[in-house]
Design a protein around this motif. Sequence first.
Motif, PDB file in Angstrom:
ATOM      1  N   VAL A   1       0.864  -1.176   0.000  1.00 17.37           N
ATOM      2  CA  VAL A   1       0.000   0.000   0.000  1.00 17.37           C
ATOM      3  C   VAL A   1       0.904   1.231   0.000  1.00 17.37           C
ATOM      4  O   VAL A   1       1.770   1.356   0.862  1.00 17.37           O
ATOM      5  N   THR A   2       0.718   2.120  -0.973  1.00 17.30           N
ATOM      6  CA  THR A   2       1.499   3.350  -1.026  1.00 17.30           C
ATOM      7  C   THR A   2       0.549   4.540  -0.973  1.00 17.30           C
ATOM      8  O   THR A   2      -0.288   4.725  -1.851  1.00 17.30           O
ATOM      9  N   ASN A   3       0.667   5.323   0.085  1.00 16.88           N
ATOM     10  CA  ASN A   3      -0.148   6.521   0.299  1.00 16.88           C
ATOM     11  C   ASN A   3       0.756   7.732   0.403  1.00 16.88           C
ATOM     12  O   ASN A   3       1.666   7.769   1.237  1.00 16.88           O
ATOM     13  N   ASN A   4       0.523   8.710  -0.469  1.00 23.95           N
ATOM     14  CA  ASN A   4       1.303   9.957  -0.434  1.00 23.95           C
ATOM     15  C   ASN A   4       2.802   9.704  -0.434  1.00 23.95           C
ATOM     16  O   ASN A   4       3.567  10.382   0.256  1.00 23.95           O
ATOM     17  N   GLY A   5       3.227   8.684  -1.175  1.00 22.47           N
ATOM     18  CA  GLY A   5       4.647   8.402  -1.332  1.00 22.47           C
ATOM     19  C   GLY A   5       5.248   7.492  -0.301  1.00 22.47           C
ATOM     20  O   GLY A   5       6.414   7.117  -0.408  1.00 22.47           O
ATOM     21  N   TYR A   6       4.474   7.101   0.718  1.00 22.22           N
ATOM     22  CA  TYR A   6       4.980   6.214   1.763  1.00 22.22           C
ATOM     23  C   TYR A   6       4.359   4.830   1.595  1.00 22.22           C
ATOM     24  O   TYR A   6       3.139   4.699   1.511  1.00 22.22           O
ATOM     25  N   SER A   7       5.215   3.807   1.557  1.00 23.35           N
ATOM     26  CA  SER A   7       4.755   2.442   1.288  1.00 23.35           C
ATOM     27  C   SER A   7       4.792   1.581   2.536  1.00 23.35           C
ATOM     28  O   SER A   7       5.639   1.750   3.415  1.00 23.35           O
ATOM     29  N   ASP A   8       3.856   0.626   2.587  1.00 28.66           N
ATOM     30  CA  ASP A   8       3.797  -0.348   3.679  1.00 28.66           C
ATOM     31  C   ASP A   8       3.642  -1.723   3.048  1.00 28.66           C
ATOM     32  O   ASP A   8       2.768  -1.934   2.211  1.00 28.66           O
ATOM     33  N   TRP A   9       4.507  -2.679   3.447  1.00 29.76           N
ATOM     34  CA  TRP A   9       4.529  -4.005   2.847  1.00 29.76           C
ATOM     35  C   TRP A   9       3.952  -5.044   3.804  1.00 29.76           C
ATOM     36  O   TRP A   9       4.021  -4.891   5.021  1.00 29.76           O
ATOM     37  N   ALA A  10       3.453  -6.134   3.231  1.00 28.13           N
ATOM     38  CA  ALA A  10       3.056  -7.302   4.020  1.00 28.13           C
ATOM     39  C   ALA A  10       3.282  -8.539   3.152  1.00 28.13           C
ATOM     40  O   ALA A  10       2.924  -8.547   1.972  1.00 28.13           O
ATOM     41  N   THR A  11       3.912  -9.574   3.719  1.00 23.42           N
ATOM     42  CA  THR A  11       4.166 -10.802   2.963  1.00 23.42           C
ATOM     43  C   THR A  11       3.892 -12.015   3.837  1.00 23.42           C
ATOM     44  O   THR A  11       3.968 -11.940   5.062  1.00 23.42           O
TER      45      THR A  11
END
Length: 386
Positions: A49-59
């Motif tokens: 998920v990338t919001n306003n240039g900041y990404s968050d990953w989940a695997t």
Amino acid sequence: MGACCPLHHHLRQHRPDQCGIVMYLNSDNWLKGSVEYENDEFQHLSSVVTNNGYSDWATTAIPADVKTMWHRFSRREDDYCIECSVDGQTFSQMRVCHMYAGANEISFGIYACSPEEASFTAVFSDMKITECAWKAHDGQQPFEKMKRLDAVIDRINKVNGTETIVLGSQQYTQKDGKGKANVFANAIKHDFKSKNPTYFTSTYSLLLYSSKKMETERLLLRPWQDGDAEMLFKYASDPDVGPRAGWPPHKSVEESLGIIQTVFRSEGMWAVIWKESGEAIGCVGFLPASSSNLKIAEDHAEVGYWIARPYWGKGICTEALQMVIDYCFSEKGFTVLWGDYFPSNPASGRVMEKCGFLDTGEETLCPNLEVGADRLVKVMKLEKTR
């Protein structure tokens, strides 16, 4: 000195072959769910998920012999859900998120890519657009989101004196008082009501975690702060530090700040503070099974650490690691801890030995390392004693 566990690069150094579904607004706002090839033994189900240039990953790891995966992409206003299924009948949730810029028209579809200039064949079939299959929760109206934010306020207000609550780049401890926490949460509410919200406005997207402070006579372990960026760059730019632990030297203060904001702000990551100077001189922490470089059980974790070169040989790594071990066993309930190190860095192995780890005799590769992925590491193990 450092363990092989790449404490601040483990989510972003390897670029695997992948295919799946994507919602794309622009380079700063997008969402994807995919299957990512790793090796002949396992692959990853991944969401970003990338919001306003900041990404968050989940695997999460799945067997390599899974060759077919169904994805279901759903939307309710500016909330989104990605689900997956191996049979097209029973779906499991991969990701729920709030997209700040996703309230109006969007672009979505399928994708496949091979970032490392390899090649593979992806076959897409059975595509259809239906009524939303994601059931609404509590109406999913704005006032319901406000109720969820009230729950966040309640969580902040219940924090005890040994913890720190982090919302975005702001940190609050009990000494700041409940009033300040409420003021900040109300500011989030005000931002949510505005036509152009600029801050996290849903509990799905709030960067909220609890990280216990721990200390000895010489050291303080606390959450990383934006103000640590310059000191982090000072020590993490040393070419003799990062490569020993599987990551490259930092190239700028901005890169160090980005690492703090996107990776260090998670449970299990601490800045190692030298009390005498107040400087952040290293990092210590643990990775749960879902993020580990090793194949470990769900109630196991992998530890990692690195310390700035001017502080080598002072027993600091051992002291910091022991605090994390005690926390993992007594408060997180892990039953086994793992560690790994390059044979060329025996000092890291001695740190673990001093903390009770035993050499398993096993050597393995850590394909997720950005530096040294093709080099064997020695595997250490520590079991909780009753």
